[in-house]
Scaffold this active site. Structure first.
Site, PDB file in Angstrom:
ATOM      1  N   LYS A 175       0.849  -1.196   0.000  1.00 30.85           N
ATOM      2  CA  LYS A 175       0.000   0.000   0.000  1.00 30.85           C
ATOM      3  C   LYS A 175       0.881   1.240   0.000  1.00 30.85           C
ATOM      4  CE  LYS A 175      -3.743   2.177   2.634  1.00 30.85           C
ATOM      5  NZ  LYS A 175      -4.706   1.959   3.722  1.00 30.85           N
ATOM      6  N   ASP A 187      -2.625  10.555  -5.613  1.00 27.16           N
ATOM      7  CA  ASP A 187      -1.263  10.298  -6.082  1.00 27.16           C
ATOM      8  C   ASP A 187      -0.770   8.860  -5.932  1.00 27.16           C
ATOM      9  OD1 ASP A 187      -1.099  10.147  -3.371  1.00 27.16           O
ATOM     10  OD2 ASP A 187       0.263  11.844  -3.104  1.00 27.16           O
ATOM     11  N   GLY A 188      -1.604   7.981  -5.375  1.00 29.08           N
ATOM     12  CA  GLY A 188      -1.179   6.585  -5.234  1.00 29.08           C
ATOM     13  C   GLY A 188      -0.182   6.350  -4.110  1.00 29.08           C
ATOM     14  N   ARG A 239       1.036  -5.668   3.249  1.00 29.92           N
ATOM     15  CA  ARG A 239      -0.029  -6.255   4.065  1.00 29.92           C
ATOM     16  C   ARG A 239      -0.587  -7.486   3.380  1.00 29.92           C
ATOM     17  NH1 ARG A 239      -4.872  -1.695   3.532  1.00 29.92           N
ATOM     18  NH2 ARG A 239      -5.362  -2.117   1.369  1.00 29.92           N
ATOM     19  N   ASP A 349     -16.881   0.014   0.650  1.00 32.89           N
ATOM     20  CA  ASP A 349     -15.574  -0.358   0.093  1.00 32.89           C
ATOM     21  C   ASP A 349     -14.564  -0.683   1.193  1.00 32.89           C
ATOM     22  OD1 ASP A 349     -16.098   2.584   0.235  1.00 32.89           O
ATOM     23  OD2 ASP A 349     -13.933   2.685   0.032  1.00 32.89           O
ATOM     24  N   ASN A 350     -14.939  -0.429   2.439  1.00 29.15           N
ATOM     25  CA  ASN A 350     -14.067  -0.815   3.547  1.00 29.15           C
ATOM     26  C   ASN A 350     -14.695  -1.929   4.376  1.00 29.15           C
ATOM     27  OD1 ASN A 350     -12.233   1.107   2.757  1.00 29.15           O
ATOM     28  ND2 ASN A 350     -12.856   2.631   4.257  1.00 29.15           N
TER      29      ASN A 350
HETATM   30  P1  AMP Z   1      -9.897   4.874   1.769  1.00 28.49           P
HETATM   31  O1  AMP Z   1     -10.590   6.066   2.342  1.00 28.49           O
HETATM   32  O2  AMP Z   1      -8.448   4.774   2.154  1.00 28.49           O
HETATM   33  O3  AMP Z   1     -10.632   3.603   2.001  1.00 28.49           O
HETATM   34  O4  AMP Z   1      -9.863   5.119   0.195  1.00 28.49           O
HETATM   35  C1  AMP Z   1     -11.008   5.265  -0.600  1.00 28.49           C
HETATM   36  C2  AMP Z   1     -10.617   5.190  -2.042  1.00 28.49           C
HETATM   37  O5  AMP Z   1      -9.710   6.240  -2.374  1.00 28.49           O
HETATM   38  C3  AMP Z   1      -9.937   3.908  -2.446  1.00 28.49           C
HETATM   39  O6  AMP Z   1     -10.316   3.608  -3.747  1.00 28.49           O
HETATM   40  C4  AMP Z   1      -8.468   4.264  -2.374  1.00 28.49           C
HETATM   41  O7  AMP Z   1      -7.686   3.454  -3.205  1.00 28.49           O
HETATM   42  C5  AMP Z   1      -8.494   5.705  -2.881  1.00 28.49           C
HETATM   43  N1  AMP Z   1      -7.374   6.471  -2.345  1.00 28.49           N
HETATM   44  C6  AMP Z   1      -7.222   6.968  -1.103  1.00 28.49           C
HETATM   45  N2  AMP Z   1      -6.060   7.620  -0.986  1.00 28.49           N
HETATM   46  C7  AMP Z   1      -5.440   7.545  -2.179  1.00 28.49           C
HETATM   47  C8  AMP Z   1      -4.200   8.003  -2.696  1.00 28.49           C
HETATM   48  N3  AMP Z   1      -3.347   8.710  -1.956  1.00 28.49           N
HETATM   49  N4  AMP Z   1      -3.922   7.729  -3.983  1.00 28.49           N
HETATM   50  C9  AMP Z   1      -4.769   7.031  -4.750  1.00 28.49           C
HETATM   51  N5  AMP Z   1      -5.939   6.562  -4.325  1.00 28.49           N
HETATM   52  C10 AMP Z   1      -6.286   6.808  -3.062  1.00 28.49           C
HETATM   53 MG    MG Z   2     -10.668   1.770   1.442  1.00 27.27          MG
END
Ligand code: AMP
Ligand code: MG
Length: 640
Positions: A175, A187-188, A239, A349-350
């Site tokens: 991650k 930004d990934g 992970r 999604d979580n």
């Molecule tokens: P999360 O809130 O971490 O569950 O993320 C929700 C969505 O946003 C998921 O599709 C993640 O992959 C995407 N996401 C969150 N932060 C980033 C990031 N810095 N770069 C790319 N995708 C992100």
């Molecule tokens: Mg998520």
């Protein structure tokens, strides 16, 4: 690589696995090297890839920019490669994760391990094949609204590993590995701050016995400067999990009316994530049919195509799959409630199909007991607050029920050719909908029952009880929570401190009032309208009821006292990674260049029930003591 070659590769790895297992049982080496660890790619060989890059070669040869954000349809993943990173520094590993995945101790010191967990190396070579990394495609409901396509925007799966000792298969993921088609406008990358949090809490939950995704390692990317509210160092957590499928994985094809893909995905989940259709639960009686406290463990082992008629409703294998997912999530959320853990962002999604705690953003453990508390700074409606977690997970499961509705509603017609190809006819639709609705509704009752039973089981254990009584819920659990809330006392400290109490000290009213202050903070207690005496009196009253129940269960204390105390300490952690502790660790690693703190904190997280850890006594006691007054119930933002 075509589907077929990818699949046969899986077979090769499987047979290697067989060989490895027999070698292992002979030599009992206690773990393998990373290169010897059996690997597979069942996910990418059985599920449809992004049509723009159907093979690893096609993706590998594409310019990186072509793999940047866009809509991906009819697919569950895209082959992607992690970005390479200069001078990665491995900051820590979880020794327990190393062991559980099947690696040998010390493997983390190898060049290969460091290169793989930092995204600099993976197990595929042009012309020679192997396993190509991928990012999963999913959607989700966020804060109650449909958010469309999401997907692994910064997580990249490298391979599936199989631990030959346990036969458990994990999907290993990094991650913070760079942009994918699912990164949307981001930004990934992942910042060090949130990576430290995920790294430690994953292992802490696992050590508490709460189903969770795991953290193998934490790597600092010193050259990556990541812009959030400020510029921050980047990091990668490696992970792993039995499955990274989420309810959101079903939501996306459902939103696009892609019924074939939903069927494929559900079949994959049953056959390749769970242990086959036969492992799923047979129909159970609930509610009115059973006394309130009865837990019926469903039979398993039904033939895959068995249709059970239960209370007049046909249940097919997809209904069993849905129920399994609901049951698992019910148990996990019960454990969150019993240990005061909040995820903070329970979007679909979580929410894991496998019932794992998943995706650690603004999570927290409860400090002072407050059912309204949410660690998520942006959750103004308190949607994901402590008290809402059970109902919000059910809300998510209803979304899943909608995705699977056609399949579970079809009953015995689910395998008929016309239904498979064309779906339900207009004539049959009303009865299909009715059947689906009644199964979803009944699954709701089952979810509630499984949740309550698990919650009661865990709370009883935490209170040192060996049996359960109907009256415990009101007299012990509810009253305790009311007291903790009213007097603003620490939820988890209460249980650990109670573990050390002897019944002899509670024999008289004076004794009980003398014990009561051990649950106070150093500065006393909070709340409105209590005097020192009335606060002690309320706790003393509860202690008296508790004492009577312990006596009932264990008999008068002599030797039993020590046994009961030991049993309680085995379920009531002394250490939990509270928000203030994580903040201190982050500060020390980020700003003071401290590295050893991570090792010590991970050691505590992995052994949360210990009395001492022998690495730094002053720090250990401080971390296990009172939460500093102005650092209680902290909140964080979602930016990670
Ligand atoms: P999360 O809130 O971490 O569950 O993320 C929700 C969505 O946003 C998921 O599709 C993640 O992959 C995407 N996401 C969150 N932060 C980033 C990031 N810095 N770069 C790319 N995708 C992100
Ligand atoms: Mg998520």
């Amino acid at each position: 690589m075509s589907f077929r070659t990818a699949f046969s590769q899986t077979q090769v790895f499987r047979s290697r696995l067989g060989k490895m297992a027999s070698q292992l049982s002979r030599a009992d080496t206690g773990g393998l090297s990373l290169s010897d660890l059996p690997k597979s790619n069942v996910f990418t060989s059985k599920l449809p890839p992004d049509p723009s890059f159907e093979t690893p070669e096609a993706s590998h040869r594409a310019q990186r920019e072509r793999l940047y954000p866009r809509m991906v349809k009819g697919a569950l993943f895209t082959f992607v490669r992690p970005e390479t990173n200069e001078d990665p520094e491995l900051l820590g590993v979880s020794s327990k994760a190393i062991q559980d995945i099947g690696l040998k101790a010390g493997e983390e010191n190898t060049t290969q391990f460091k290169a793989v967990v930092s995204g600099n190396e993976f197990f595929w070579e042009e012309g020679r094949g192997g396993i190509y990394p991928w990012a999963q495609c999913y959607g989700g409901w966020q804060f109650g609204a449909w958010a469309g396509q999401l997907g692994d925007g910064r997580a990249i799966s490298l391979f599936e590993s199989i631990n030959p000792m346990t036969n458990v298969r994990y999907e290993v993921q990094i991650k913070g590995a760079g942009r994918t088609p699912y990164s949307r406008f981001a930004d990934g990358k992942a910042v060090l701050r949130s990576s430290i949090r995920e790294y430690i809490v994953s292992e802490a939950l696992s050590a508490l016995g709460i189903p969770t995704t795991r953290a193998l390692s934490l790597t600092l990317l010193p050259k990556a400067r990541v812009l959030r509210e400020r510029v921050e160092p980047g990091a990668i957590v490696c992970r792993f999990a039995e499955s990274w499928l989420r309810i959101g994985t079903f939501d996306l094809p459902h939103s696009r009316g892609d019924r074939d893909l939903i069927r494929k995905l559900a079949t994959y989940a049953a056959e390749d994530v769970f242990n086959g259709w036969e492992s799923l639960p047979a129909a159970v009686s609930l509610g009115k049919d059973l006394p309130a406290d009865t837990v019926e463990e469903p039979a398993r082992g039904l033939p895959w195509d068995k249709i059970q008629k239960h209370q007049g409703v046909e249940e097919n294998r997809f209904a069993r799959l849905y129920r399994e997912i609901a049951r698992r999530n019910a148990k996990t959320v019960a454990a969150w409630q019993a240990y005061g853990f909040m995820n903070g962002v329970l979007n679909t999604d979580n929410t894991s199909i496998y019932g794992l705690s998943l995706d650690y953003g603004p999570f927290a453990f409860m400090d002072n007991f407050d059912p309204q508390y949410t660690p998520n700074h942006d959750d103004h409606m308190l949607r994901y607050s402590y008290k809402n977690q059970p109902s919000v997970i059910w809300w998510n499961l209803v979304r899943l029920g909608e995705c699977l509705g056609e399949l579970i509603g079809a009953g015995s017609q689910v395998d008929e050719e016309t239904f498979v190809k064309q779906g339900v006819t207009e004539d049959a639709a009303p009865s299909l909908i009715k059947r689906a609705e009644s199964i979803i509704e009944r699954t709701g009752d089952e979810y509630r029952t499984v949740f309550l039973n698990e919650y009661k089981r865990l709370m009883s254990k935490r209170l040192g009880l060996q049996t359960q009584k109907e009256s415990d819920f009101q007299d012990l659990f509810s009253e305790l929570l009311d007291i903790l809330e009213a007097l603003e006392l620490d939820f988890n400290h209460f249980f650990r401190r109670l573990s050390n109490v002897s019944l002899a000290d509670l024999a008289s009213e004076t004794g009980r009032k003398g014990v009561a202050p051990i649950f106070f903070h150093a500065e006393g207690f909070g709340g409105i309208g209590y005097t020192e005496d009335s606060a002690k009196e309320r706790i003393a009253k509860w202690l008296d009821k508790w004492r009577q129940r312990v006596l009932e269960d264990w008999g008068p204390e002599n030797d039993a006292g020590a046994k009961r105390q030991k049993a309680m300490k085995e379920v009531n952690p002394k250490f939990l990674p509270r928000s203030w502790i994580l903040d201190e660790i982050i500060d020390r690693v980020e700003r003071r260049g401290d590295r050893d703190i991570l090792r010590r904190a991970m050691n505590m997280a992995l052994n949360p029930f210990d009395e001492e850890w022998g690495l730094n006594q002053e720090e250990e006691e401080r971390f296990c003591g009172d939460v500093p007054r102005f650092q209680r119930a902290m909140m964080c933002s979602c930016s990670s």
